[in-house]
Enzyme design. Structure first.
Site, PDB file in Angstrom:
ATOM      1  N   GLU A 138       0.805  -1.219   0.000  1.00 31.89           N
ATOM      2  CA  GLU A 138       0.000   0.000   0.000  1.00 31.89           C
ATOM      3  C   GLU A 138       0.841   1.273   0.000  1.00 31.89           C
ATOM      4  O   GLU A 138       1.796   1.404   0.755  1.00 31.89           O
ATOM      5  CB  GLU A 138      -0.913   0.005   1.226  1.00 31.89           C
ATOM      6  CG  GLU A 138      -1.872   1.175   1.258  1.00 31.89           C
ATOM      7  CD  GLU A 138      -3.042   0.923   2.194  1.00 31.89           C
ATOM      8  OE1 GLU A 138      -4.110   0.522   1.691  1.00 31.89           O
ATOM      9  OE2 GLU A 138      -2.892   1.093   3.418  1.00 31.89           O
ATOM     10  N   LYS A 167       0.658   4.703   1.135  1.00 32.78           N
ATOM     11  CA  LYS A 167      -0.129   5.409   2.148  1.00 32.78           C
ATOM     12  C   LYS A 167       0.776   6.414   2.843  1.00 32.78           C
ATOM     13  O   LYS A 167       1.671   6.039   3.594  1.00 32.78           O
ATOM     14  CB  LYS A 167      -0.643   4.362   3.148  1.00 32.78           C
ATOM     15  CG  LYS A 167      -1.362   4.905   4.362  1.00 32.78           C
ATOM     16  CD  LYS A 167      -1.739   3.713   5.258  1.00 32.78           C
ATOM     17  CE  LYS A 167      -2.522   4.118   6.469  1.00 32.78           C
ATOM     18  NZ  LYS A 167      -2.861   2.931   7.297  1.00 32.78           N
ATOM     19  N   LYS A 224      -8.299   2.900  -2.948  1.00 28.74           N
ATOM     20  CA  LYS A 224      -8.587   2.828  -1.513  1.00 28.74           C
ATOM     21  C   LYS A 224      -9.140   4.173  -1.053  1.00 28.74           C
ATOM     22  O   LYS A 224      -8.440   5.173  -1.013  1.00 28.74           O
ATOM     23  CB  LYS A 224      -7.287   2.502  -0.760  1.00 28.74           C
ATOM     24  CG  LYS A 224      -7.427   2.358   0.751  1.00 28.74           C
ATOM     25  CD  LYS A 224      -7.612   0.913   1.151  1.00 28.74           C
ATOM     26  CE  LYS A 224      -7.648   0.748   2.655  1.00 28.74           C
ATOM     27  NZ  LYS A 224      -6.330   0.552   3.249  1.00 28.74           N
ATOM     28  N   ASN A 257     -10.757  -6.449   7.974  1.00 29.18           N
ATOM     29  CA  ASN A 257      -9.911  -5.385   8.523  1.00 29.18           C
ATOM     30  C   ASN A 257      -9.639  -5.697   9.991  1.00 29.18           C
ATOM     31  O   ASN A 257     -10.555  -5.798  10.791  1.00 29.18           O
ATOM     32  CB  ASN A 257     -10.608  -4.028   8.384  1.00 29.18           C
ATOM     33  CG  ASN A 257      -9.675  -2.870   8.687  1.00 29.18           C
ATOM     34  OD1 ASN A 257      -8.603  -3.055   9.272  1.00 29.18           O
ATOM     35  ND2 ASN A 257     -10.069  -1.670   8.311  1.00 29.18           N
ATOM     36  N   GLU A 273      -6.365  -7.328   6.210  1.00 34.94           N
ATOM     37  CA  GLU A 273      -5.910  -5.941   6.104  1.00 34.94           C
ATOM     38  C   GLU A 273      -5.537  -5.369   7.468  1.00 34.94           C
ATOM     39  O   GLU A 273      -6.246  -5.606   8.441  1.00 34.94           O
ATOM     40  CB  GLU A 273      -7.032  -5.050   5.539  1.00 34.94           C
ATOM     41  CG  GLU A 273      -7.709  -5.554   4.291  1.00 34.94           C
ATOM     42  CD  GLU A 273      -8.982  -4.757   4.027  1.00 34.94           C
ATOM     43  OE1 GLU A 273      -8.976  -3.531   4.215  1.00 34.94           O
ATOM     44  OE2 GLU A 273      -9.989  -5.371   3.662  1.00 34.94           O
TER      45      GLU A 273
END
Length: 263
Positions: free
Chosen positions: A58, A60, A121, A190, A220
């Site tokens: 990811e 991020k 996302k 998640n 996740e």
């Protein structure tokens, strides 16, 4: 992410989407997406099933709980590095206010040479955002059960499929597992509790056996140890979304390579 911060993000998102529609009306956005629909995008579900590691790396730069993680992180560098160092797929944050992202990051990553599947996302609450995702070059889009009613989720998934996007449907507690009946392309669990910020990978182990057997399962948040990935693979997970663990290092691509080596 506290329930109140989630509510705040969603309220902000509604305003943001309405502003976007003023700038680029839905009819015009649809017109721009139309020519893309004939071209299929890389399947994230297939990529994860075929991968021996299943890592969704990811991009991020920031989070509501940690603040800036890598403010100087470049979309033309890190995603391509991830691809070159063995990521099965990518996740790119496109929320600006809370995660320091934007749609352009996906376009830029694609222009830099990223070919593997990319997850858009964001906090998707309106079909307009699905068209935004398709326009910037995403292959799949995140839908979060906690943000959507079942009928909203079903309708958004249908539209996503109509325009050639896969859906990663994220659940984080047992009550939300009913959403999996909609047979999304990917079922995400998640591990970060949306009410308390506490991240506990046990959530994935606990909920995995309650998901449909043939679902492509993605774990996740909060994964920082290759041993955790091995354990999750053994109970049927095929995708592992890892962001902060790589982004907080000097060279996220190398951090990913190192992680894969340990696997």
């Amino acid at each position: 992410m506290g329930k109140d911060i989630l509510d705040e993000i969603i309220a902000h998102k509604r305003v943001e989407v309405e502003q976007s529609k003023q700038i680029l009306p839905p009819a015009e956005l649809h017109r721009r997406v139309e020519p893309l629909i004939d071209f299929s995008t890389a399947s994230m579900a297939e990529a994860l099933k075929a991968s021996s590691t299943g890592i969704i790396a990811e991009f991020k730069r920031k989070s509501p709980s940690k603040g800036w993680i890598k403010k100087e992180g470049k979309a033309e560098v890190i995603p391509l590095d991830y691809q070159q160092h063995g990521a099965a797929a990518l996740s790119i944050l496109t929320d600006e206010q809370y995660f320091g992202g934007c749609d352009d990051f996906i376009s830029v990553a694609r222009h830099s040479g990223v070919r593997i599947p990319v997850l858009y996302k964001n906090f998707v609450i309106d079909e307009y955002q699905l068209f935004q995702a398709r326009l910037c070059g995403a292959s799949a889009v995140l839908l979060i059960a906690a943000c959507l009613s079942k009928s909203q989720s079903r309708s958004l998934q249908q539209t996503a499929h109509d325009i050639g996007l896969e859906v990663l449907l994220e659940m984080h507690e047992e009550a939300e597992l009913e959403y999996a009946e909609q047979e999304p392309d990917l079922c995400g669990i998640n591990n970060r509790h949306l009410g308390s910020f506490i991240t506990d990978v046990e959530t994935s182990f606990r909920l995995a056996e309650l998901l449909p057997k043939d679902a492509v399962k993605v774990s996740e948040s909060g994964i920082s140890d290759p041993m955790t990935v091995k354990a999750l693979r053994s109970v049927g997970f095929r995708g592992f979304l890892i962001g902060e663990n790589f982004m907080k290092t000097a060279d996220p691509g190398l951090a990913l390579a190192d992680f894969i080596n340990q696997l």
